[in-house]
Design a protein around this motif. Structure first.
Motif, short mmCIF file in Angstrom:
data_model
loop_
_atom_site.label_atom_id
_atom_site.label_comp_id
_atom_site.label_asym_id
_atom_site.label_seq_id
_atom_site.Cartn_x
_atom_site.Cartn_y
_atom_site.Cartn_z
N GLY A 1 43.05 80.03 66.92
CA GLY A 1 42.20 79.58 65.84
C GLY A 1 41.55 78.25 66.14
N LEU A 2 41.04 77.65 65.10
CA LEU A 2 40.35 76.38 65.18
C LEU A 2 40.98 75.41 64.20
CD1 LEU A 2 37.92 74.70 66.26
CD2 LEU A 2 36.59 75.64 64.36
N GLY B 1 36.98 85.69 62.21
CA GLY B 1 38.36 86.08 61.96
C GLY B 1 39.39 85.11 62.53
N MET B 2 38.98 83.88 62.78
CA MET B 2 39.88 82.88 63.35
C MET B 2 40.64 82.15 62.25
SD MET B 2 37.18 81.22 66.05
CE MET B 2 38.34 80.15 66.88
N PRO B 3 41.94 81.90 62.46
CA PRO B 3 42.64 81.00 61.55
C PRO B 3 42.01 79.60 61.65
CG PRO B 3 44.18 82.16 62.99
CD PRO B 3 42.81 82.43 63.50
N LEU B 4 41.90 78.92 60.53
CA LEU B 4 41.27 77.61 60.48
C LEU B 4 42.14 76.64 59.71
CD1 LEU B 4 38.69 75.76 60.77
CD2 LEU B 4 37.94 76.74 58.59
N ARG B 5 42.36 75.47 60.29
CA ARG B 5 43.10 74.40 59.63
C ARG B 5 42.24 73.14 59.68
NH1 ARG B 5 44.84 78.39 58.55
NH2 ARG B 5 46.96 79.22 58.69
N ILE B 6 42.12 72.47 58.55
CA ILE B 6 41.30 71.26 58.45
C ILE B 6 42.18 70.12 57.94
CG2 ILE B 6 39.30 70.20 57.35
CD1 ILE B 6 38.16 73.10 57.14
N PHE B 7 42.10 68.99 58.62
CA PHE B 7 42.86 67.79 58.28
C PHE B 7 41.86 66.70 57.91
CE2 PHE B 7 45.50 64.03 59.57
CZ PHE B 7 46.60 64.28 58.77
N ASP C 1 37.63 83.30 51.50
CA ASP C 1 37.46 84.57 52.21
C ASP C 1 38.26 84.70 53.50
OD1 ASP C 1 35.63 85.25 50.24
OD2 ASP C 1 33.91 84.58 51.43
N GLY C 2 38.81 83.61 54.01
CA GLY C 2 39.47 83.69 55.31
C GLY C 2 40.81 83.00 55.33
N ASP C 3 41.37 82.92 56.52
CA ASP C 3 42.64 82.23 56.74
C ASP C 3 42.32 80.76 57.01
OD1 ASP C 3 45.16 81.35 57.35
OD2 ASP C 3 45.30 82.46 59.25
N ALA C 4 41.83 80.07 55.99
CA ALA C 4 41.44 78.67 56.11
C ALA C 4 42.26 77.83 55.15
CB ALA C 4 39.95 78.52 55.81
N LYS C 5 42.78 76.73 55.67
CA LYS C 5 43.57 75.81 54.86
C LYS C 5 43.05 74.39 55.08
CE LYS C 5 47.21 78.81 54.08
NZ LYS C 5 46.54 79.88 53.45
N VAL C 6 42.95 73.65 53.98
CA VAL C 6 42.47 72.26 54.01
C VAL C 6 43.60 71.35 53.57
CG1 VAL C 6 40.75 70.65 53.13
CG2 VAL C 6 40.13 73.05 53.46
N TYR C 7 43.88 70.34 54.38
CA TYR C 7 44.96 69.40 54.09
C TYR C 7 44.44 67.97 54.09
CZ TYR C 7 47.84 73.40 55.34
OH TYR C 7 48.42 74.65 55.39
N ALA C 8 44.97 67.18 53.18
CA ALA C 8 44.68 65.75 53.15
C ALA C 8 45.78 65.01 53.90
CB ALA C 8 44.59 65.26 51.71
N CYS C 9 45.39 63.96 54.59
CA CYS C 9 46.31 63.13 55.36
C CYS C 9 47.26 62.37 54.42
CB CYS C 9 45.51 62.16 56.20
SG CYS C 9 46.48 60.90 57.03
N SER D 1 48.82 73.67 64.17
CA SER D 1 47.67 73.79 65.07
C SER D 1 48.04 74.08 66.52
CB SER D 1 46.84 72.51 65.01
OG SER D 1 46.37 72.28 63.70
N THR D 2 49.30 74.35 66.80
CA THR D 2 49.74 74.50 68.20
C THR D 2 48.99 75.59 68.95
OG1 THR D 2 51.60 75.88 67.52
CG2 THR D 2 52.05 73.54 67.88
N GLU D 3 48.59 76.64 68.31
CA GLU D 3 47.85 77.73 68.97
C GLU D 3 46.34 77.57 68.85
OE1 GLU D 3 49.37 80.15 70.83
OE2 GLU D 3 51.18 78.96 70.46
N ASN D 4 45.88 76.52 68.19
CA ASN D 4 44.45 76.37 67.91
C ASN D 4 43.76 75.40 68.85
OD1 ASN D 4 45.07 77.96 65.71
ND2 ASN D 4 44.57 76.44 64.17
N GLN D 5 42.49 75.59 68.98
CA GLN D 5 41.62 74.59 69.60
C GLN D 5 41.44 73.49 68.55
OE1 GLN D 5 39.86 74.56 72.62
NE2 GLN D 5 39.06 72.57 72.07
N ILE D 6 41.66 72.23 68.92
CA ILE D 6 41.52 71.12 67.97
C ILE D 6 40.28 70.33 68.32
CG2 ILE D 6 42.57 69.01 67.06
CD1 ILE D 6 45.31 70.21 67.77
N ILE D 7 39.45 70.09 67.30
CA ILE D 7 38.28 69.23 67.48
C ILE D 7 38.30 68.15 66.42
CG2 ILE D 7 36.84 71.00 68.60
CD1 ILE D 7 35.38 71.38 65.97
N VAL D 8 37.72 67.02 66.76
CA VAL D 8 37.66 65.88 65.84
C VAL D 8 36.21 65.58 65.53
CG1 VAL D 8 38.25 63.44 65.52
CG2 VAL D 8 39.78 64.93 66.82
N LEU D 9 35.91 65.52 64.24
CA LEU D 9 34.55 65.17 63.81
C LEU D 9 34.54 63.76 63.27
CD1 LEU D 9 33.53 68.39 61.85
CD2 LEU D 9 33.09 67.84 64.22
#
Length: 138
Positions: free
Chosen positions: A5-6, A32-38, A91-99, A130-138
């Motif tokens: 995922g991402l 269809g990618m799992p998505l995690r947002i921090f 609609d997807g496997d997306a989760k948003v987390y606050a620090c 996020s261990t299986e995901n590609q991690i990007i920083v914006l």
């Protein structure tokens, strides 16, 4: 598309980064990618209740560019970063987390955030997810 995922860390709440967050989120979910947002840094205020209604930060020296960008996004009828992200969560496997560090420093609790924010977590929790995901920083 597979289980990889991402994961996105968004730390700066500028217009172009928020647009990129919305587009990348919607694209990941469409694939269809799992998505995690921090969420951390100055981006955190845009994820408070009704925070998306506030004007994102304009980087020093970019006033003209940001005006041009906003005008262009209106012209192409861009849906908006918040709408794209809401749709991704719905609609997807997306989760948003606050620090958790930023939330504590700013005296913010879960009830202060937009409903799309699933929880307040630490960097360790986010990295484990996020261990299986590609991690990007914006």
């Amino acid at each position: 598309m597979g289980e990889k995922g991402l994961s996105i860390v968004i730390s700066t709440g500028t217009e172009e980064k928020m647009v990129m967050l919305g587009v990348l989120s919607q694209t990941a979910v469409n694939l269809g990618m799992p998505l995690r947002i921090f969420i951390t840094g100055t981006a955190i205020t845009l994820f408070l209740k009704d925070g998306y209604k506030k004007q994102p930060i304009i980087p020093a020296g970019f006033n003209d560019f940001m005006k041009e960008l906003r005008d262009g996004l209106a012209r192409v009828k861009f849906q908006g970063w918040h709408e794209l992200l809401q749709s991704s969560v719905k609609d997807g496997d997306a989760k948003v987390y606050a620090c958790s560090l930023m939330s504590s420093a700013l005296n913010l609790q879960k009830k202060d955030f937009d409903p799309m924010v699933e929880d307040i977590v630490g960097a360790t929790n986010f990295m484990i997810q996020s261990t299986e995901n590609q991690i990007i920083v914006l």
